[in-house]
Write a protein that holds these residues in place. Structure first.
Motif, PDB file in Angstrom:
ATOM      1  N   THR A  39      -3.517  -0.500   5.247  1.00 40.03           N
ATOM      2  CA  THR A  39      -2.339   0.091   4.614  1.00 40.03           C
ATOM      3  C   THR A  39      -1.781  -0.919   3.623  1.00 40.03           C
ATOM      4  OG1 THR A  39      -1.841   1.384   6.591  1.00 40.03           O
ATOM      5  CG2 THR A  39      -0.073   1.099   4.984  1.00 40.03           C
ATOM      6  N   VAL A  76       0.780  -1.827   0.245  1.00 37.03           N
ATOM      7  CA  VAL A  76       2.067  -1.475  -0.366  1.00 37.03           C
ATOM      8  C   VAL A  76       2.001  -1.827  -1.839  1.00 37.03           C
ATOM      9  CG1 VAL A  76       4.559  -1.834  -0.335  1.00 37.03           C
ATOM     10  CG2 VAL A  76       3.268  -1.917   1.810  1.00 37.03           C
ATOM     11  N   GLU A 127       3.401  -1.924  -5.963  1.00 31.65           N
ATOM     12  CA  GLU A 127       4.582  -2.549  -6.555  1.00 31.65           C
ATOM     13  C   GLU A 127       5.805  -1.647  -6.489  1.00 31.65           C
ATOM     14  OE1 GLU A 127       3.534  -3.701 -10.460  1.00 31.65           O
ATOM     15  OE2 GLU A 127       2.083  -5.244  -9.836  1.00 31.65           O
ATOM     16  N   ASP A 128       5.596  -0.335  -6.509  1.00 29.33           N
ATOM     17  CA  ASP A 128       6.718   0.596  -6.437  1.00 29.33           C
ATOM     18  C   ASP A 128       7.043   0.987  -4.995  1.00 29.33           C
ATOM     19  OD1 ASP A 128       4.365   1.872  -6.069  1.00 29.33           O
ATOM     20  OD2 ASP A 128       4.744   3.523  -7.459  1.00 29.33           O
ATOM     21  N   SER A 129       6.634   0.155  -4.034  1.00 33.11           N
ATOM     22  CA  SER A 129       6.919   0.347  -2.604  1.00 33.11           C
ATOM     23  C   SER A 129       6.270   1.597  -2.027  1.00 33.11           C
ATOM     24  CB  SER A 129       8.438   0.385  -2.361  1.00 33.11           C
ATOM     25  OG  SER A 129       9.047  -0.816  -2.806  1.00 33.11           O
ATOM     26  N   VAL A 130       5.173   2.048  -2.615  1.00 36.77           N
ATOM     27  CA  VAL A 130       4.432   3.204  -2.126  1.00 36.77           C
ATOM     28  C   VAL A 130       3.303   2.705  -1.221  1.00 36.77           C
ATOM     29  CG1 VAL A 130       3.008   5.183  -2.772  1.00 36.77           C
ATOM     30  CG2 VAL A 130       5.000   4.583  -4.141  1.00 36.77           C
ATOM     31  N   GLU A 131       3.189   3.296  -0.041  1.00 37.11           N
ATOM     32  CA  GLU A 131       2.141   2.920   0.889  1.00 37.11           C
ATOM     33  C   GLU A 131       0.839   3.645   0.561  1.00 37.11           C
ATOM     34  OE1 GLU A 131       3.290   3.457   4.898  1.00 37.11           O
ATOM     35  OE2 GLU A 131       4.820   1.861   4.868  1.00 37.11           O
ATOM     36  N   HIS A 173      -3.786   7.988  -1.872  1.00 34.75           N
ATOM     37  CA  HIS A 173      -2.515   7.700  -2.547  1.00 34.75           C
ATOM     38  C   HIS A 173      -1.617   8.915  -2.417  1.00 34.75           C
ATOM     39  CE1 HIS A 173       0.396   6.444  -5.556  1.00 34.75           C
ATOM     40  NE2 HIS A 173      -0.193   5.261  -5.611  1.00 34.75           N
TER      41      HIS A 173
END
Length: 286
Positions: free
Chosen positions: A92, A94, A96-100, A140
């Motif tokens: 998992t 993360v 740069e835009d805090s999306v996992e 994604h």
């Protein structure tokens, strides 16, 4: 193309191939440092293929290598759902835009026998049959379908493959967009000088990249009433430009009619007013 890439590729380089290229073709032509986008229904072998033993006196003797199938992505075949194989590792990440981002890894896997049907050299086929591969599926949240990637470089981590693949050039996007802009809307180019052979590809890359950037930053343009979920793509922008930009009305009478044939143009008399144009000469087969 694979051979040309393999000759210029160094040990520290990594070749990125978009959809449409073949992982087995890249490896068998010497492109060992590569990442290839795979098809959604791709399958590989869990082990190197082996010829199964004969279990019956009837029928022909088994001659094709077989292995347990590894299916990275689930798919539906008729009414039957073919489940995805259990991954070797799951990561998992993360962004740069805090999306996992979920990345599933299958390693090592091997080519199936059907992948090697076009390989005629038996020695090379045996080598490819035991080549270890690494397959990843990137999930994604912004995309409906996962992204399957394959590479013979087992040292690449899941984070590296997720970060490096978006850096590749699309296959036709940049040349297509630049071709239309540079041709004045006609889509045709008459390249007949050594300087134009190098200058035209450079300009195509510049204008193609510029148009793709404009398509990504401008609001989505609908192509018609049927386009209910318009996306900011360069194809929609190109269709819009074809309708709005004026067509190139300049005449080609000033060009010599034998320019396509590549003949020497020195000391040629000028064309008369009623001389054939380059387009007419091309249509007549000159």
């Amino acid at each position: 193309m694979y051979k040309q890439v393999g000759k210029k590729l160094t040990e520290t380089d990594l070749a990125l191939f978009d959809a449409g290229f073949s992982l087995v073709d890249a490896v068998r032509h010497g492109v060992n440092n590569c990442v290839v986008r795979l098809a959604k229904n791709c399958t590989f072998g869990k082990t190197a293929g082996k010829i199964p033993p004969r279990t019956s006196k009837k029928g022909p003797t088994p001659s094709r290598h077989q292995a347990e199938v590894v299916r990275p992505l689930a798919r539906k075949h008729g009414d039957n759902l073919l489940p995805a194989s259990q991954p070797t590792q799951t990561h998992t990440l993360v962004a740069e835009d805090s999306v996992e981002i979920k990345v599933e890894v299958w390693s090592p896997v091997y080519f199936l026998e059907r992948h090697l049907d076009r390989v005629e050299d038996e020695k090379r086929k045996r080598k490819l049959r035991h080549t270890r591969l690494q397959i990843v599926a990137i999930h994604h949240p912004d995309f409906e379908d996962p992204l399957p990637l394959g590479t013979p470089v087992l040292e690449l981590t899941a984070a590296s493959m997720q970060a490096v693949y978006p850096e590749r050039w699309p296959i036709e996007g940049v040349p297509q967009t630049g071709k239309y802009i540079l041709s004045g809307g006609g889509g045709r180019h008459y390249v007949h000088r050594p300087t134009a052979l190098t200058r035209l590809p450079a300009l195509t890359m510049i204008f193609g990249s510029l148009l793709k950037y404009l398509a990504a930053t401008l609001p989505p343009i609908r192509t018609g009433f049927w386009d209910r979920a318009a996306k900011p793509t360069y194809g929609r922008l190109m269709k819009h430009l074809k309708k709005t930009l004026p067509k190139k009305a300049s005449t080609t009478n000033w060009l010599r009619h034998d320019i396509i044939s590549g003949t020497n143009l020195k000391n040629k008399p000028p064309l008369e007013n009623n001389a054939p144009t380059i387009e007419n000469s091309y249509q007549k087969g000159c």
